[in-house]
Design an enzyme around this catalytic site. Structure first.
Site, PDB file in Angstrom:
ATOM      1  N   ASN A 180       0.805  -1.221   0.000  1.00  0.00           N
ATOM      2  CA  ASN A 180       0.000   0.000   0.000  1.00  0.00           C
ATOM      3  C   ASN A 180       0.836   1.268   0.000  1.00  0.00           C
ATOM      4  OD1 ASN A 180      -2.552   1.597   0.555  1.00  0.00           O
ATOM      5  ND2 ASN A 180      -1.402   2.056   2.426  1.00  0.00           N
ATOM      6  N   ASP A 267       1.485   6.906  -0.493  1.00  0.00           N
ATOM      7  CA  ASP A 267       0.516   5.921  -0.957  1.00  0.00           C
ATOM      8  C   ASP A 267       0.805   5.519  -2.398  1.00  0.00           C
ATOM      9  OD1 ASP A 267      -2.103   4.639  -0.027  1.00  0.00           O
ATOM     10  OD2 ASP A 267      -2.620   5.358  -2.035  1.00  0.00           O
ATOM     11  N   ASP A 298       0.050  -6.344   4.827  1.00  0.00           N
ATOM     12  CA  ASP A 298      -0.426  -5.215   5.617  1.00  0.00           C
ATOM     13  C   ASP A 298      -1.418  -4.352   4.831  1.00  0.00           C
ATOM     14  OD1 ASP A 298      -0.154  -3.503   8.016  1.00  0.00           O
ATOM     15  OD2 ASP A 298       0.734  -2.066   6.620  1.00  0.00           O
ATOM     16  N   HIS A 302      -6.727  -0.919   2.069  1.00  0.00           N
ATOM     17  CA  HIS A 302      -6.372   0.418   1.581  1.00  0.00           C
ATOM     18  C   HIS A 302      -5.786   0.365   0.171  1.00  0.00           C
ATOM     19  CE1 HIS A 302      -7.322   2.033   5.472  1.00  0.00           C
ATOM     20  NE2 HIS A 302      -6.549   1.128   6.036  1.00  0.00           N
ATOM     21  N   GLU A 332      -4.369  -8.284   6.024  1.00  0.00           N
ATOM     22  CA  GLU A 332      -4.975  -7.517   7.106  1.00  0.00           C
ATOM     23  C   GLU A 332      -6.073  -6.624   6.526  1.00  0.00           C
ATOM     24  OE1 GLU A 332      -3.808  -4.003  10.313  1.00  0.00           O
ATOM     25  OE2 GLU A 332      -3.143  -3.966   8.223  1.00  0.00           O
TER      26      GLU A 332
END
Length: 594
Positions: A180, A267, A298, A302, A332
């Protein structure tokens, strides 16, 4: 003997009896003699070989290497040549590196194996930006170099040695990876000023998010990288701002959850086909060099779903081509509902996700003291996960972690008053539900030593080695007179021994690991929750009591002759009708004869 002392006695009996038949019950003198030495459960030695072993055979240990044990003090300050990855070492600060490393983790493999651990999941170990603001990258989530080991943790050879040593014990090693974001290097003139050192944003500490519509209409941030930081990321293409969204900070809602910076971290534009290919190549390279057994991923929610649907199969197939047939990835997704979580294993092609829904249900029943029908409602949603290559049995379950805090802390701040004995009983019951219900259990490092913590994030990341952090050392640990100022690798600790017992049961009765689960009973108040696990026509009945009083219930079963594996307070049976009486905050396991 009060109700919680009774429970403690039951737990001790469990340690001795494990899977014994009633005829194996021993005298009190024999029990005392057996308790003189801590039990161990080297279940990895008795499982199929790690390379071909099904993921549902595993017991995970989630560890933050920096907070475990310092095996090599020469790497405490990180890189000797790369300024961006050196320093940040202050073992008295909860926000900085403490010196734990890969060599230290390797030294403690026997401690983990003897607890019944079969798989180790480490927080990210790739090279981080050592400092951002007044905190360090001890946790591993500020990656600069996606191809190299963080020098605070050791070398590439240290990592290979750890993996070889774990494999020699028939244990697996999982890396925590991030797609991410990368470390915070890119700045916005409108927020950070021309030099990146002043704050011009409209909201204090937050660079306001710009929507996709704003960006499409030309309303964008002006990006820049501070002098000296133009080429500090690896691979090289990650240094180009065009490969990032650059839309300001996420508000954690709507489209910003995917396109906004995660607390300022850069990002990555995973919509870009060049980025998709680049990240696939990066992590194929990691698999090729180190041969881990899988990845925990992780901040999955997102990232746009299309990225995962392409990334996940590509990495798994690459691992298989290298002779790692059971390579496994779980993500996650910080959400508590099966309807949302399951999208990432079905549409997103991920093999599994962390089951935040399970954590929430255990929290509601054992901390908030809601009815056991909360568990029933959770498992009733398992059908959402069913697709061609995965189902709910592959979900990775846990009770607390490094972000939300430890389960013992959640008990500590609950609105209900309880003494240490009751807290220990609730922790043990949460572990039993995690081990014996569907899914793959995860022990968060330190939980086996009664760690509590003061909250989430930094306050739940204590040292196993003697700590110098005052806010850690003032904790009242469960089940021990020690503090985190001591070394905490006590194999006689009652929570360590409780996990030993659970792991041995897990090994001795395969249906408890991967049997089909079916609900038997739940209620709208604290009390009994009952379910079965069935494999190859062998059925087990598991009953848990979440109440603080004795509970009794009668069940009509399809199987007969239920004999105790873990003893209840009382059990009767006639013609398929089973009556169970359970002590407060305890559980029982029965195996049917036919």
């Amino acid at each position: 003997m009060n109700k919680y002392n009774k429970l403690a006695f039951i737990s001790l009996c469990t340690l001795i009896l494990w899977a014994c038949e009633p005829s194996d019950v021993r005298s009190a003198a024999q029990v005392d003699a057996r308790l003189a030495q801590p039990k161990v459960a080297k279940i990895s030695e008795q499982l199929p070989p790690y390379l071909t072993r099904d993921i549902r055979e595993e017991v995970f240990y989630f560890v933050m290497p920096d907070r475990f044990i310092n095996g090599d003090k020469s790497n405490d300050n990180g890189s000797k040549t790369l300024v961006e990855s050196q320093g940040g070492f202050d073992p008295s600060s909860k926000s900085h590196y403490h010196g734990g490393d890969i060599i230290g983790l390797k030294e403690k493999l026997p401690y983990l194996q003897e607890m019944g651990i079969t798989s180790i999941w480490m927080t990210p170990i790739m090279r981080n930006q050592a400092m951002q603001g007044d905190s360090s990258g001890y946790h591993g989530y500020w990656v600069l170099d996606f191809t190299a080991i963080d020098p605070h943790l050791g070398s590439a050879q240290d990592l290979k040695d750890l993996i070889d040593a774990a494999h020699a014990l028939n244990m697996k090693v999982f890396f925590d990876i991030i797609a991410n974001h990368s470390a915070d290097v890119i700045k916005f003139k409108e927020c950070h000023g021309e030099d990146g050192k002043q704050w011009l944003g409209e909201t204090e500490g937050l660079c306001d998010y710009k929507t996709l519509e704003q960006v499409a209409n030309g309303d964008t941030y002006s990006t820049f990288v501070s002098p000296g930081s133009e080429d500090i990321k690896t691979p090289q293409w990650l240094n180009d701002p065009k490969f990032y969204h650059n839309q300001g900070d996420s508000t954690w809602e709507g489209e910003s959850a995917i396109y906004g910076d995660f607390a300022g971290l850069d990002d990555i534009d995973t919509d870009n086909p060049e980025v998709v290919k680049g990240l696939i190549d990066v992590f194929k390279g990691v698999v090729s060099e180190f041969k881990p057994d899988g990845f925990r991923i992780d901040t999955v929610k997102h990232v746009n779903m299309e990225f995962w649907s392409e990334f996940s199969p590509a990495i798994v197939e690459h691992a298989k081509s290298l002779g790692i047939p059971q390579f496994f990835m779980f993500g996650e997704v910080y959400d508590f509902t099966p309807e949302v979580l399951s999208q990432f294993t079905t549409t997103g092609n991920m093999q599994s996700i962390l089951d935040f829904g399970f954590q929430s249900a255990v929290f509601q029943t054992l901390v908030e003291r809601k009815g056991t029908d909360v568990l029933a409602m959770l498992f009733a949603g398992d059908h959402h996960y069913k697709d061609a290559d995965s189902d709910a049995s592959q979900l990775v379950t846990f009770t607390g972690n490094h972000d939300m805090g430890r389960f013992a802390h959640l008990l500590d701040v609950a609105k209900f008053e309880m003494d240490e004995a009751e807290k220990l009983a609730r922790v043990k019951l949460s572990n039993a539900l995690m081990y014996f219900s569907r899914g793959i259990p995860v022990v968060y490092y330190g939980d086996e030593q009664g760690f509590v913590g003061d909250g989430h994030d930094k306050d739940s990341r204590q040292d196993m080695m003697p700590s110098l952090v005052a806010s850690f050392n003032d904790d009242d640990l469960l089940g021990t007179d020690k503090t985190t100022a001591d070394s905490n690798f006590d194999q006689s600790h009652e929570l360590y021994q409780d996990l030993v017992a659970l792991a041995q049961l897990y090994l001795d009765h395969p249906a408890l690991r991967n049997g089909q689960q079916a609900q038997v009973y739940a209620q709208s108040t604290p009390g009994l929750y009952a379910f079965t696990r069935t494999l190859d026509n062998k059925q087990y009945l598991i009953v848990a009591n979440t109440a603080t009083t004795d509970q009794s219930q009668t069940f009509t079963m399809n199987y007969q002759g239920y004999e105790p594996v873990v003893l209840a307070k009382d059990k009767t049976e006639q013609d398929g009708v089973v009556t169970i009486n359970l002590a407060p905050l305890s559980y029982a396991v029965f195996k049917a004869k036919k």
